[in-house]
Design a protein around this motif. Structure first.
Motif, mmCIF file in Angstrom:
data_model
loop_
_atom_site.group_PDB
_atom_site.id
_atom_site.type_symbol
_atom_site.label_atom_id
_atom_site.label_comp_id
_atom_site.label_asym_id
_atom_site.label_seq_id
_atom_site.Cartn_x
_atom_site.Cartn_y
_atom_site.Cartn_z
ATOM 1 N N THR A 1 0.837 -1.197 0.000
ATOM 2 C CA THR A 1 0.000 0.000 0.000
ATOM 3 C C THR A 1 0.874 1.249 0.000
ATOM 4 O O THR A 1 2.021 1.210 0.449
ATOM 5 N N TRP A 2 0.297 2.339 -0.512
ATOM 6 C CA TRP A 2 0.934 3.648 -0.492
ATOM 7 C C TRP A 2 -0.065 4.636 0.062
ATOM 8 O O TRP A 2 -1.193 4.731 -0.423
ATOM 9 N N GLY A 3 0.322 5.356 1.102
ATOM 10 C CA GLY A 3 -0.540 6.371 1.682
ATOM 11 C C GLY A 3 -1.580 5.777 2.617
ATOM 12 O O GLY A 3 -1.528 4.606 2.991
ATOM 13 N N THR A 4 -2.541 6.617 2.982
ATOM 14 C CA THR A 4 -3.563 6.201 3.932
ATOM 15 C C THR A 4 -4.941 6.073 3.295
ATOM 16 O O THR A 4 -5.897 5.719 3.966
ATOM 17 N N ARG A 5 -5.051 6.370 2.033
ATOM 18 C CA ARG A 5 -6.311 6.205 1.300
ATOM 19 C C ARG A 5 -6.027 5.378 0.057
ATOM 20 O O ARG A 5 -4.981 5.508 -0.547
ATOM 21 N N GLY A 6 -7.001 4.557 -0.310
ATOM 22 C CA GLY A 6 -6.867 3.764 -1.525
ATOM 23 C C GLY A 6 -7.953 2.712 -1.580
ATOM 24 O O GLY A 6 -8.599 2.418 -0.565
ATOM 25 N N PHE A 7 -8.165 2.149 -2.777
ATOM 26 C CA PHE A 7 -9.153 1.081 -2.906
ATOM 27 C C PHE A 7 -8.745 0.129 -4.016
ATOM 28 O O PHE A 7 -7.985 0.472 -4.920
ATOM 29 N N LEU A 8 -9.262 -1.076 -3.914
ATOM 30 C CA LEU A 8 -9.055 -2.100 -4.934
ATOM 31 C C LEU A 8 -10.297 -2.981 -4.954
ATOM 32 O O LEU A 8 -10.724 -3.479 -3.909
ATOM 33 N N THR A 9 -10.891 -3.150 -6.126
ATOM 34 C CA THR A 9 -11.985 -4.118 -6.259
ATOM 35 C C THR A 9 -11.408 -5.368 -6.884
ATOM 36 O O THR A 9 -10.580 -5.305 -7.784
ATOM 37 N N LEU A 10 -11.827 -6.501 -6.376
ATOM 38 C CA LEU A 10 -11.271 -7.776 -6.771
ATOM 39 C C LEU A 10 -12.304 -8.864 -6.507
ATOM 40 O O LEU A 10 -13.397 -8.569 -6.039
ATOM 41 N N GLU A 11 -11.931 -10.086 -6.822
ATOM 42 C CA GLU A 11 -12.809 -11.216 -6.516
ATOM 43 C C GLU A 11 -11.954 -12.358 -6.005
ATOM 44 O O GLU A 11 -11.140 -12.919 -6.740
ATOM 45 N N VAL A 12 -12.118 -12.668 -4.722
ATOM 46 C CA VAL A 12 -11.375 -13.749 -4.093
ATOM 47 C C VAL A 12 -12.379 -14.710 -3.460
ATOM 48 O O VAL A 12 -12.798 -14.517 -2.318
ATOM 49 N N PRO A 13 -12.800 -15.754 -4.208
ATOM 50 C CA PRO A 13 -13.717 -16.724 -3.619
ATOM 51 C C PRO A 13 -13.028 -17.503 -2.503
ATOM 52 O O PRO A 13 -11.808 -17.619 -2.485
ATOM 53 N N ALA A 14 -13.802 -18.014 -1.584
ATOM 54 C CA ALA A 14 -13.302 -18.832 -0.469
ATOM 55 C C ALA A 14 -12.375 -18.057 0.458
ATOM 56 O O ALA A 14 -11.483 -18.613 1.074
ATOM 57 N N THR A 15 -12.623 -16.732 0.570
ATOM 58 C CA THR A 15 -11.856 -15.913 1.520
ATOM 59 C C THR A 15 -12.320 -16.241 2.929
ATOM 60 O O THR A 15 -13.508 -16.297 3.198
ATOM 61 N N PHE A 16 -11.371 -16.459 3.821
ATOM 62 C CA PHE A 16 -11.761 -16.701 5.205
ATOM 63 C C PHE A 16 -11.061 -15.787 6.190
ATOM 64 O O PHE A 16 -11.342 -15.832 7.382
ATOM 65 N N GLY A 17 -10.171 -14.918 5.716
ATOM 66 C CA GLY A 17 -9.526 -13.995 6.633
ATOM 67 C C GLY A 17 -8.741 -12.919 5.925
ATOM 68 O O GLY A 17 -8.284 -13.103 4.789
ATOM 69 N N VAL A 18 -8.612 -11.781 6.604
ATOM 70 C CA VAL A 18 -7.811 -10.660 6.109
ATOM 71 C C VAL A 18 -6.997 -10.129 7.272
ATOM 72 O O VAL A 18 -7.527 -9.926 8.366
ATOM 73 N N ARG A 19 -5.703 -9.923 7.023
ATOM 74 C CA ARG A 19 -4.839 -9.265 8.004
ATOM 75 C C ARG A 19 -4.528 -7.880 7.465
ATOM 76 O O ARG A 19 -4.175 -7.719 6.306
ATOM 77 N N GLY A 20 -4.679 -6.874 8.318
ATOM 78 C CA GLY A 20 -4.415 -5.504 7.898
ATOM 79 C C GLY A 20 -2.945 -5.254 7.682
ATOM 80 O O GLY A 20 -2.083 -5.939 8.227
ATOM 81 N N GLY A 21 -2.668 -4.252 6.875
ATOM 82 C CA GLY A 21 -1.301 -3.800 6.655
ATOM 83 C C GLY A 21 -0.945 -2.743 7.684
ATOM 84 O O GLY A 21 -1.399 -2.794 8.828
ATOM 85 N N SER A 22 -0.163 -1.760 7.276
ATOM 86 C CA SER A 22 0.261 -0.726 8.217
ATOM 87 C C SER A 22 -0.811 0.346 8.419
ATOM 88 O O SER A 22 -0.663 1.192 9.290
ATOM 89 N N THR A 23 -1.877 0.304 7.621
ATOM 90 C CA THR A 23 -2.985 1.253 7.736
ATOM 91 C C THR A 23 -4.283 0.478 7.921
ATOM 92 O O THR A 23 -4.465 -0.576 7.316
ATOM 93 N N ALA A 24 -5.187 1.013 8.718
ATOM 94 C CA ALA A 24 -6.494 0.374 8.893
ATOM 95 C C ALA A 24 -7.202 0.282 7.547
ATOM 96 O O ALA A 24 -6.972 1.099 6.651
ATOM 97 N N LEU A 25 -8.051 -0.730 7.408
ATOM 98 C CA LEU A 25 -8.781 -0.887 6.161
ATOM 99 C C LEU A 25 -10.143 -1.477 6.401
ATOM 100 O O LEU A 25 -10.442 -1.977 7.479
ATOM 101 N N GLN A 26 -10.957 -1.414 5.362
ATOM 102 C CA GLN A 26 -12.242 -2.078 5.350
ATOM 103 C C GLN A 26 -12.204 -3.117 4.245
ATOM 104 O O GLN A 26 -11.721 -2.841 3.141
#
Length: 169
Positions: free
Chosen positions: A101-126
């Motif tokens: 990531t770069w900066g504190t704002r950004g977005f990415l649309t994607l498709e990841v079937p069978a997602t069961f978890g997300v770990r945040g990077g250095s900035t909070a995210l949704q």
């Protein structure tokens, strides 16, 4: 006489060009000015990302970018990167997608079937996922913290589909 007609025709043509283009300098400026850039936010080389990593990426602003994909055997993504965990039917159980990531704002649309978890990077995210019920749910993921995304129950693969990552300052 031919010369006089040629000069008159040339002068008339030049005058017509100037009349149609205004004062002449506008036409020169238009030719020297590049067309305005229109950003559609399409993810560059999306076909290549799909072929190499099995990941569908669609749109983004360039501030969340795929860095690598890893199997469980290869280990987790580096601290400070976003880590998306996808279950696989065959061993070694799943794959990690790592995003820089770069900066504190950004977005990415994607498709990841069978997602069961997300770990945040250095900035909070949704992280927004489409759940098996058809509803979209947005999860708040603190920096460097792990959040489960509808892991499901029993031997079935998780059925949630991650559809968006968005940095939140």
């Amino acid at each position: 006489m031919k010369t006089l007609r040629f000069v008159a025709a040339t002068t008339l043509a030049a005058g017509l060009v100037l009349a149609l283009s205004g004062n002449g300098s506008a036409a020169r400026e238009a030719a020297d000015t590049p067309a305005p850039a229109v950003e559609d936010y399409a993810y560059p080389n999306a076909d290549q990302v799909l072929a190499e990593h099995g990941l569908k990426v669609f749109r983004g602003d360039g501030r969340i970018v795929l860095d690598s994909s890893r199997t469980y055997a290869e280990g987790q993504c580096p601290t400070g990167q976003i880590q998306v965990e996808k279950a696989l039917a065959e061993a070694p159980y799943g794959v990690y997608y790592c995003f820089r990531t770069w900066g504190t704002r950004g977005f990415l649309t994607l498709e990841v079937p069978a997602t069961f978890g997300v770990r945040g990077g250095s900035t909070a995210l949704q992280a927004t996922a489409e759940l098996p019920s058809g509803e979209d749910r947005t999860y708040t993921v603190p920096p460097n913290a792990y959040v489960a995304i509808e892991p499901g129950e029993g031997p079935e693969l998780p059925k949630a589909i991650l559809v968006e990552l968005r940095l939140t300052p």
